[in-house]
Design a protein around this motif. Structure first.
Motif, PDB file in Angstrom:
ATOM      1  N   THR A  11     -64.510  10.610  17.122  1.00 29.79           N
ATOM      2  CA  THR A  11     -63.246  11.419  17.037  1.00 29.79           C
ATOM      3  C   THR A  11     -62.236  10.536  17.784  1.00 29.79           C
ATOM      4  O   THR A  11     -62.435   9.326  18.443  1.00 29.79           O
ATOM      5  CB  THR A  11     -63.556  12.487  18.062  1.00 29.79           C
ATOM      6  N   SER A  12     -60.969  10.854  17.438  1.00 26.03           N
ATOM      7  CA  SER A  12     -59.927  10.275  17.898  1.00 26.03           C
ATOM      8  C   SER A  12     -59.487  10.752  19.298  1.00 26.03           C
ATOM      9  O   SER A  12     -59.849  11.909  19.588  1.00 26.03           O
ATOM     10  CB  SER A  12     -58.817  10.418  17.065  1.00 26.03           C
ATOM     11  N   LYS A  13     -58.918   9.865  20.249  1.00 27.68           N
ATOM     12  CA  LYS A  13     -58.471  10.030  21.432  1.00 27.68           C
ATOM     13  C   LYS A  13     -57.342  11.083  21.467  1.00 27.68           C
ATOM     14  O   LYS A  13     -56.473  10.796  20.549  1.00 27.68           O
ATOM     15  CB  LYS A  13     -58.170   9.049  22.349  1.00 27.68           C
ATOM     16  N   ASP A  14     -57.419  12.264  22.227  1.00 28.84           N
ATOM     17  CA  ASP A  14     -56.240  13.150  22.269  1.00 28.84           C
ATOM     18  C   ASP A  14     -55.220  12.720  23.239  1.00 28.84           C
ATOM     19  O   ASP A  14     -55.143  12.660  24.335  1.00 28.84           O
ATOM     20  CB  ASP A  14     -56.495  14.511  22.835  1.00 28.84           C
ATOM     21  N   ILE A  15     -54.227  12.078  22.728  1.00 36.52           N
ATOM     22  CA  ILE A  15     -53.190  11.322  23.396  1.00 36.52           C
ATOM     23  C   ILE A  15     -52.004  12.073  23.649  1.00 36.52           C
ATOM     24  O   ILE A  15     -51.295  11.712  24.632  1.00 36.52           O
ATOM     25  CB  ILE A  15     -52.460  10.060  22.382  1.00 36.52           C
ATOM     26  N   PHE A  16     -51.885  13.504  23.157  1.00 37.74           N
ATOM     27  CA  PHE A  16     -51.044  14.297  23.664  1.00 37.74           C
ATOM     28  C   PHE A  16     -50.797  14.741  25.064  1.00 37.74           C
ATOM     29  O   PHE A  16     -49.900  14.453  25.650  1.00 37.74           O
ATOM     30  CB  PHE A  16     -51.033  15.842  22.892  1.00 37.74           C
ATOM     31  N   ALA A  17     -51.888  15.163  25.605  1.00 36.86           N
ATOM     32  CA  ALA A  17     -52.031  15.188  27.074  1.00 36.86           C
ATOM     33  C   ALA A  17     -51.724  13.984  27.910  1.00 36.86           C
ATOM     34  O   ALA A  17     -50.785  14.218  28.814  1.00 36.86           O
ATOM     35  CB  ALA A  17     -53.378  15.694  27.438  1.00 36.86           C
ATOM     36  N   ASP A  18     -52.020  12.850  27.689  1.00 37.86           N
ATOM     37  CA  ASP A  18     -51.779  11.590  28.413  1.00 37.86           C
ATOM     38  C   ASP A  18     -50.062  11.375  28.221  1.00 37.86           C
ATOM     39  O   ASP A  18     -49.522  11.283  29.157  1.00 37.86           O
ATOM     40  CB  ASP A  18     -52.312  10.388  27.633  1.00 37.86           C
ATOM     41  N   GLU A  19     -49.374  11.763  26.992  1.00 37.07           N
ATOM     42  CA  GLU A  19     -48.208  11.413  26.658  1.00 37.07           C
ATOM     43  C   GLU A  19     -47.372  12.536  27.425  1.00 37.07           C
ATOM     44  O   GLU A  19     -46.385  12.010  28.054  1.00 37.07           O
ATOM     45  CB  GLU A  19     -47.939  11.525  25.244  1.00 37.07           C
ATOM     46  N   LEU A  74     -57.474  17.499   9.122  1.00 30.84           N
ATOM     47  CA  LEU A  74     -58.735  17.323   8.338  1.00 30.84           C
ATOM     48  C   LEU A  74     -59.332  15.936   8.454  1.00 30.84           C
ATOM     49  O   LEU A  74     -60.774  15.837   8.201  1.00 30.84           O
ATOM     50  CB  LEU A  74     -58.479  17.614   6.724  1.00 30.84           C
ATOM     51  N   PHE A  75     -58.624  14.933   8.725  1.00 31.52           N
ATOM     52  CA  PHE A  75     -59.113  13.563   8.670  1.00 31.52           C
ATOM     53  C   PHE A  75     -59.547  12.922  10.098  1.00 31.52           C
ATOM     54  O   PHE A  75     -59.829  11.740  10.161  1.00 31.52           O
ATOM     55  CB  PHE A  75     -58.236  12.620   7.941  1.00 31.52           C
ATOM     56  N   ASP A  76     -59.413  13.877  11.079  1.00 32.68           N
ATOM     57  CA  ASP A  76     -59.618  13.480  12.518  1.00 32.68           C
ATOM     58  C   ASP A  76     -60.885  13.166  12.674  1.00 32.68           C
ATOM     59  O   ASP A  76     -62.014  13.676  12.123  1.00 32.68           O
ATOM     60  CB  ASP A  76     -59.532  14.458  13.551  1.00 32.68           C
ATOM     61  N   GLY A  77     -61.410  11.876  12.933  1.00 35.62           N
ATOM     62  CA  GLY A  77     -62.555  11.244  13.086  1.00 35.62           C
ATOM     63  C   GLY A  77     -63.176  10.541  12.217  1.00 35.62           C
ATOM     64  O   GLY A  77     -64.202   9.887  12.005  1.00 35.62           O
ATOM     65  N   ILE A  78     -62.172  10.417  10.906  1.00 38.92           N
ATOM     66  CA  ILE A  78     -62.619   9.657   9.832  1.00 38.92           C
ATOM     67  C   ILE A  78     -62.328   8.184   9.902  1.00 38.92           C
ATOM     68  O   ILE A  78     -61.292   7.759  10.661  1.00 38.92           O
ATOM     69  CB  ILE A  78     -62.313  10.163   8.579  1.00 38.92           C
ATOM     70  N   ILE A  79     -63.185   7.155   9.807  1.00 31.54           N
ATOM     71  CA  ILE A  79     -62.876   5.850  10.193  1.00 31.54           C
ATOM     72  C   ILE A  79     -62.561   5.349   8.742  1.00 31.54           C
ATOM     73  O   ILE A  79     -63.388   5.216   7.955  1.00 31.54           O
ATOM     74  CB  ILE A  79     -63.863   5.303  10.824  1.00 31.54           C
ATOM     75  N   PHE A  80     -61.304   4.653   9.023  1.00 30.15           N
ATOM     76  CA  PHE A  80     -60.906   3.943   7.563  1.00 30.15           C
ATOM     77  C   PHE A  80     -61.162   2.397   7.941  1.00 30.15           C
ATOM     78  O   PHE A  80     -60.712   1.755   8.724  1.00 30.15           O
ATOM     79  CB  PHE A  80     -59.529   4.105   7.196  1.00 30.15           C
TER      80      PHE A  80
END
Length: 93
Positions: A11-19, A74-80
């Motif tokens: 999963t991706s880090k939720d940067i919104f809260a940090d920002e 929909l692509f959250d957590g998908i690694i490219f």
């Protein structure tokens, strides 16, 4: 001999809260109940003549832009992987 597979975070880090926290530390006057007060921010920027009008604003648009942004969750957590990433993985095996 068995090889163990390292588990990776998917999963991706939720940067919104940090920002938002950084923004609130710099501009606390524009935070109300944990949310950005856009009316106060816009009034402040208008006073400083820092808002771009329509003819000075640069936009980057394309057909299907709105739909593509709707697909992002929909692509959250998908690694490219790039070709370089694949080569590195293959060399490590």
């Amino acid at each position: 001999m068995s090889k163990s597979v390292a588990k990776i975070k998917t999963t991706s880090k939720d940067i919104f809260a940090d920002e938002l926290k950084k923004f609130s530390q710099i501009f606390p006057q524009f935070i109300s109940e944990g949310k950005v007060d856009f009316d106060a921010l816009q009034a402040f920027l208008a006073d400083k003549d820092a808002l771009a009008d329509e003819k000075d604003k640069y936009t980057f648009t394309w057909a299907g832009k709105k739909q593509s942004f709707l697909l992002i969750p929909l692509f959250d957590g998908i690694i490219f992987l790039t070709a370089c990433d694949v080569d590195c993985i293959l060399k490590c095996e």
